[in-house]
Design a protein around this motif. Structure first.
Motif, PDB file in Angstrom:
ATOM      1  N   VAL A 197      11.706  14.436  16.355  1.00 10.90           N
ATOM      2  CA  VAL A 197      11.359  14.750  17.684  1.00 10.90           C
ATOM      3  C   VAL A 197       9.992  15.011  17.755  1.00 10.90           C
ATOM      4  N   LYS A 198       9.233  14.381  17.011  1.00 16.74           N
ATOM      5  CA  LYS A 198       7.903  14.401  16.944  1.00 16.74           C
ATOM      6  C   LYS A 198       7.161  14.078  18.078  1.00 16.74           C
ATOM      7  N   ARG A 199       7.809  13.108  18.589  1.00 15.77           N
ATOM      8  CA  ARG A 199       7.310  12.475  20.080  1.00 15.77           C
ATOM      9  C   ARG A 199       7.329  13.535  21.064  1.00 15.77           C
ATOM     10  N   PHE A 200       8.119  14.605  20.682  1.00 20.73           N
ATOM     11  CA  PHE A 200       8.335  15.616  21.904  1.00 20.73           C
ATOM     12  C   PHE A 200       7.308  16.832  21.914  1.00 20.73           C
ATOM     13  N   PRO A 201       6.190  16.862  22.702  1.00 21.01           N
ATOM     14  CA  PRO A 201       5.082  17.929  22.391  1.00 21.01           C
ATOM     15  C   PRO A 201       5.869  19.332  22.870  1.00 21.01           C
ATOM     16  N   ILE A 202       5.206  20.650  22.435  1.00 25.25           N
ATOM     17  CA  ILE A 202       5.699  21.593  22.764  1.00 25.25           C
ATOM     18  C   ILE A 202       4.603  22.025  23.943  1.00 25.25           C
ATOM     19  N   ALA A 203       5.148  22.242  25.360  1.00 27.65           N
ATOM     20  CA  ALA A 203       4.154  22.266  26.229  1.00 27.65           C
ATOM     21  C   ALA A 203       4.114  23.825  26.685  1.00 27.65           C
ATOM     22  N   PHE A 204       5.389  24.644  26.326  1.00 28.80           N
ATOM     23  CA  PHE A 204       5.203  26.058  26.609  1.00 28.80           C
ATOM     24  C   PHE A 204       6.048  26.851  25.577  1.00 28.80           C
ATOM     25  N   ASP A 205       5.461  27.922  25.022  1.00 33.45           N
ATOM     26  CA  ASP A 205       6.286  28.843  24.070  1.00 33.45           C
ATOM     27  C   ASP A 205       6.279  29.886  24.705  1.00 33.45           C
ATOM     28  N   ALA A 243       4.710  27.718  36.155  1.00 35.71           N
ATOM     29  CA  ALA A 243       3.854  26.902  37.327  1.00 35.71           C
ATOM     30  C   ALA A 243       2.403  26.245  36.920  1.00 35.71           C
ATOM     31  N   ARG A 244       1.910  27.384  36.201  1.00 34.63           N
ATOM     32  CA  ARG A 244       0.614  26.888  36.026  1.00 34.63           C
ATOM     33  C   ARG A 244       0.583  26.253  34.875  1.00 34.63           C
ATOM     34  N   LYS A 245       1.136  26.529  33.681  1.00 35.95           N
ATOM     35  CA  LYS A 245       0.907  25.716  32.645  1.00 35.95           C
ATOM     36  C   LYS A 245       1.599  24.370  32.549  1.00 35.95           C
ATOM     37  N   LEU A 246       2.543  24.092  33.462  1.00 34.41           N
ATOM     38  CA  LEU A 246       3.281  22.750  33.395  1.00 34.41           C
ATOM     39  C   LEU A 246       2.902  22.094  34.837  1.00 34.41           C
ATOM     40  N   ASN A 247       2.170  22.830  35.622  1.00 35.69           N
ATOM     41  CA  ASN A 247       1.690  22.108  36.778  1.00 35.69           C
ATOM     42  C   ASN A 247       2.745  21.698  37.625  1.00 35.69           C
ATOM     43  N   MET A 248       3.912  22.436  37.572  1.00 35.20           N
ATOM     44  CA  MET A 248       5.214  22.105  38.462  1.00 35.20           C
ATOM     45  C   MET A 248       5.436  23.071  39.220  1.00 35.20           C
ATOM     46  N   ASP A 249       6.081  22.839  40.537  1.00 34.83           N
ATOM     47  CA  ASP A 249       6.477  23.879  41.280  1.00 34.83           C
ATOM     48  C   ASP A 249       7.653  24.493  40.645  1.00 34.83           C
ATOM     49  N   VAL A 250       7.699  26.085  40.456  1.00 32.54           N
ATOM     50  CA  VAL A 250       8.961  26.590  39.965  1.00 32.54           C
ATOM     51  C   VAL A 250       9.645  27.351  41.271  1.00 32.54           C
ATOM     52  N   LEU A 251      10.861  27.279  41.354  1.00 30.37           N
ATOM     53  CA  LEU A 251      11.992  27.868  42.236  1.00 30.37           C
ATOM     54  C   LEU A 251      12.619  28.882  41.521  1.00 30.37           C
ATOM     55  N   ALA A 252      11.972  30.239  41.531  1.00 28.23           N
ATOM     56  CA  ALA A 252      12.526  31.306  40.891  1.00 28.23           C
ATOM     57  C   ALA A 252      13.746  31.918  41.765  1.00 28.23           C
ATOM     58  N   VAL A 253      14.788  31.981  40.772  1.00 21.55           N
ATOM     59  CA  VAL A 253      15.985  32.542  41.776  1.00 21.55           C
ATOM     60  C   VAL A 253      16.425  33.820  41.169  1.00 21.55           C
ATOM     61  N   ASN A 254      16.531  34.813  42.213  1.00 23.69           N
ATOM     62  CA  ASN A 254      16.863  36.114  41.784  1.00 23.69           C
ATOM     63  C   ASN A 254      18.311  36.196  41.019  1.00 23.69           C
ATOM     64  N   MET A 255      18.453  36.746  39.762  1.00 22.90           N
ATOM     65  CA  MET A 255      19.737  36.914  39.094  1.00 22.90           C
ATOM     66  C   MET A 255      20.113  38.380  39.051  1.00 22.90           C
TER      67      MET A 255
END
Length: 463
Positions: A197-205, A243-255
């Motif tokens: 799985v080397k080709r899959f980079p860790i983008a967020f920990d 949202a900041r680190k991945l540069n994606m919209d994140v729709l947060a849903v209350n649980m």
């Protein structure tokens, strides 16, 4: 000639299947996944810090092993590449040992037993870590006590939770409890060192970002958007950071707000109450995720009546514990807050409250809604809600996993939900899961998709 040139250029520009990385959408065709095969290790797994004696805690009934094997056979029959945690972990351990990184990982992950493990570090392999080596589990100390070298991996077969594959790379989760944190650490080792799985980079920990995050709360809507359940097992702060680190919209849903809520186990992760089942079709629990029902949720009269009964019983018998009426009434208030959506904007992480709940968002975006239990909100009210929707929700009716657009795997016992899906044109492949579902998970929880894309549509077209 012109169309032939265009075709050749398109083929040349399109990455081959084995070069594709990440999940472009949870409804795109499942190409490759990670699972953890259940075996004899479940009989000796421990849950340190679980609140009950680890040796006496029942992990899974014996028959769940065969149920899980049936699930794996379906994946293989459908042409999905299945990678087992044990094989990946063995590869990662060998490479980490070669690079001189294994000792630090052991000290960080297993602080209580690290010194004893390091005395036998040359013996350590995946079977050791996963409790499949008896000689590393039943270790007798000089005082006569049994102290396993490794504290146990009791729930890693719920492979969805330890990591998530996205269009931007891998997210390493961070569980609330110690035994789940061990799973996250194993995932971190695998994605750092396993050649497969080397080709899959860790983008967020999530642990390094100091936020809680479970894969079951995370759904890839498309190449630009994530859904994230927040407030129960995953932190709201994780949404803004993603949202900041991945540069994606994140729709947060209350649980539900964690253990203080009476429904936090029933509505544990986002994937236990809602899942995409086709490009424009969603399976969801009724009532909780729609603004229209915020004050007319049939759970309210049920809990109101129970609270009144409990108070009456307490008046007649003060010595017996009948439950907590205040907790029941508090749950009524908390239920109103479930499902509201906040968008955290790509790049900045700035929050924007949408003023709607999740099903409202999907409906406004042109999605069809299929309801757990096959009921429709407002029809018959309390009885079908309790006996159909909540019943099948408890047995993971919403927790289906997508093989591709309009094709899912589900537990066979959720007959009403499965029929509702079929009536909506969804192909449903079922397998026995009555024993697996006892622990509060379903098919969506059982695998960590690595690659999802539709060859005939292209990796960049997830809609």
């Amino acid at each position: 000639v012109t169309w032939l040139v265009v075709l050749l250029l398109t083929i040349a520009a399109s990455p081959a299947k084995d070069e594709q990385t990440g999940v472009v959408s949870d409804t795109a065709t499942l190409q490759s996944t990670i699972v953890m095969e259940i075996g004899s290790n479940i009989f000796r797994s421990m849950e340190v810090g679980s609140g009950s004696h680890p040796f006496f805690r029942s992990i899974l009934p014996r028959g769940a092993v065969e149920e899980h094997r049936r699930f794996l056979r379906i994946l293989q029959q459908q042409g999905v590449e299945v990678l087992d945690v044990a094989g990946l972990l063995d590869s990662a351990i060998r490479e980490a040992r070669r690079q001189g990184a294994l000792t630090e990982w052991i000290r960080t992950t297993f602080p209580a037993t690290a010194d004893r493990i390091l005395e036998r570090i040359d013996e350590v392999d995946a079977d050791s870590v996963l409790n499949r080596r008896k000689e590393h589990f039943y270790v007798r100390e000089p005082d006569g006590g049994i102290q396993p070298l490794f504290p146990g991996i009791s729930s890693m077969y719920w492979s969805r939770d330890f990591a998530i594959s996205t269009p931007r790379g891998i997210i390493i989760g961070n569980g609330r409890h110690y035994n789940r944190k061990i799973e996250n650490s194993i995932a971190r080792l695998i994605f750092r060192f396993a050649p497969e799985v080397k080709r899959f980079p860790i983008a967020f920990d999530a642990a390094r970002e100091n936020v809680l995050l479970d894969g079951g709360d995370t759904i890839v809507l498309d190449e630009k958007t994530l859904l994230l359940g927040v407030g129960n097992r995953s932190s709201r702060e994780a949404a803004a950071l993603l949202a900041r680190k991945l540069n994606m919209d994140v729709l947060a849903v209350n649980m539900p707000p964690g253990p203080q809520s009476g429904v936090h186990r029933l509505l544990l992760h986002l994937d236990t109450i809602c899942n995409l089942v086709d490009r424009k079709t969603v399976l969801a629990v009724p009532y909780f995720l729609e603004k229209e029902w915020v004050d007319r949720n049939p759970l309210k009269p049920i809990l109101t009546g129970l609270a009144a009964q409990v108070r009456k019983m307490q008046e007649t018998d003060e010595k017996t514990n009948f439950g907590d009426p205040e907790a029941l009434e508090k749950t009524i208030t908390q239920a109103r807050e479930i499902g509201w959506v906040t968008r955290y904007q790509a790049g900045t992480g700035e929050p924007v409250k949408l003023g709607e709940k999740l099903v409202d968002y999907f409906r406004r975006s042109g999605y069809r809604i299929v309801y757990v239990g096959g009921i429709h909100p407002g029809e018959g009210d309390i009885e079908p809600f309790l006996e159909k929707a909540l019943y099948e929700l408890r047995w993971q009716g919403a927790n289906v996993v997508q093989l591709g657009p309009g094709k899912v795997i589900a537990f066979e016992h959720n007959v009403l939900t499965n029929q509702a899906l079929r009536d909506a044109g969804i192909e449903v492949i079922t397998f026995p899961g009555g024993l697996l579902s006892i622990r509060g998970g379903g098919p969506h929880c059982l695998l960590m998709p690595l690659v999802r894309f539709d060859e005939h549509r292209g990796a960049g077209d997830s809609k």
